[in-house]
Design a protein around this motif. Structure first.
Motif, PDB file in Angstrom:
ATOM      1  N   UNK B  32      -7.542   5.075  97.174  1.00 21.31           N
ATOM      2  CA  UNK B  32      -7.316   5.268  98.608  1.00 21.31           C
ATOM      3  C   UNK B  32      -8.427   6.183  99.111  1.00 21.31           C
ATOM      4  N   UNK B 105     -11.334  11.055 100.979  1.00 15.61           N
ATOM      5  CA  UNK B 105     -10.840  12.168 101.797  1.00 15.61           C
ATOM      6  C   UNK B 105      -9.721  12.942 101.102  1.00 15.61           C
ATOM      7  N   UNK B 106      -9.298  12.481  99.928  1.00 19.22           N
ATOM      8  CA  UNK B 106      -8.181  13.109  99.223  1.00 19.22           C
ATOM      9  C   UNK B 106      -8.635  13.842  97.967  1.00 19.22           C
ATOM     10  N   UNK B 109      -8.038  18.648  97.960  1.00 17.96           N
ATOM     11  CA  UNK B 109      -6.867  19.529  98.116  1.00 17.96           C
ATOM     12  C   UNK B 109      -5.630  18.944  97.416  1.00 17.96           C
ATOM     13  N   UNK B 110      -5.400  19.437  96.206  1.00 12.17           N
ATOM     14  CA  UNK B 110      -4.246  18.971  95.417  1.00 12.17           C
ATOM     15  C   UNK B 110      -3.071  19.912  95.681  1.00 12.17           C
TER      16      UNK B 110
END
Lengths: 116, 116
Positions: B32, B105-106, B109-110
């Motif tokens: 994604x 874009x992911x 930040x987990x």
């Protein structure tokens, strides 16, 4: 702790009605299963229980995925995107992800087919 | 044809400001990449050009992914979800999908890490 970690809460960029988009993706296969909405409480509950928990705009209530259907989501990982308005959940989906009985919510309606 | 096919337009369930969510997923890997927004014109342009085209809420304008960065998206497939408010685009992403330079874009930040 009953509330979303303030360090997380301050990074969220919510819609006017206080929600962020949440995409659920099957672990392993990478299939995109569904998109739903979360408010702070839904995210907090998802992070602390690892059960996919969302907010229904139409019903105005929280719902735990699979609570009535048995098609639960075990959440392995949650990521926030660069602008803070979308979450990506990596899940193990039990059974159909879609309330229609389809495997994913994107199975039924193809607007543009791949080039042949 | 200059406008979105009415048979498609009538299946969309838009936000109060006339938008649907659009998830871009890399063909093959299933990653994604990003989530952005489309109005009817952005969807029409995406379907007819196969170039990922979105609507910027903050700028109030359409944008073609990669038009300034060169990080274009060739769109192979577009699907609409069961309740008509989210599109899934299967794309070939050229270069980084995120404006930060990250691959998706992911990436940065987990919020919840996989169980060890």
């Amino acid at each position: 702790m009953n509330e979303l970690d303030p360090a997380v809460a301050e990074r969220l960029k919510r819609t006017p009605d206080g929600l962020v988009a949440a995409i659920a993706q099957q672990r392993g296969t990478g299939e995109v299963l569904m998109m739903a909405w979360m408010d702070d409480e839904a995210l907090h509950r998802t992070l602390t229980t690892r059960k996919g928990t969302y907010y229904s705009r139409s019903r105005g209530t929280h719902w735990v995925k699979g609570e009535t259907s048995g098609h639960t989501q075990h959440v392995h990982e949650v990521r926030l995107d660069c602008d803070g308005d979308t979450l990506l959940l990596v899940v193990d989906q039990e059974g159909a992800a879609c309330h229609t009985g389809d495997h994913t919510c994107f199975d039924a309606d193809v607007l543009l087919a791949p080039e042949s």
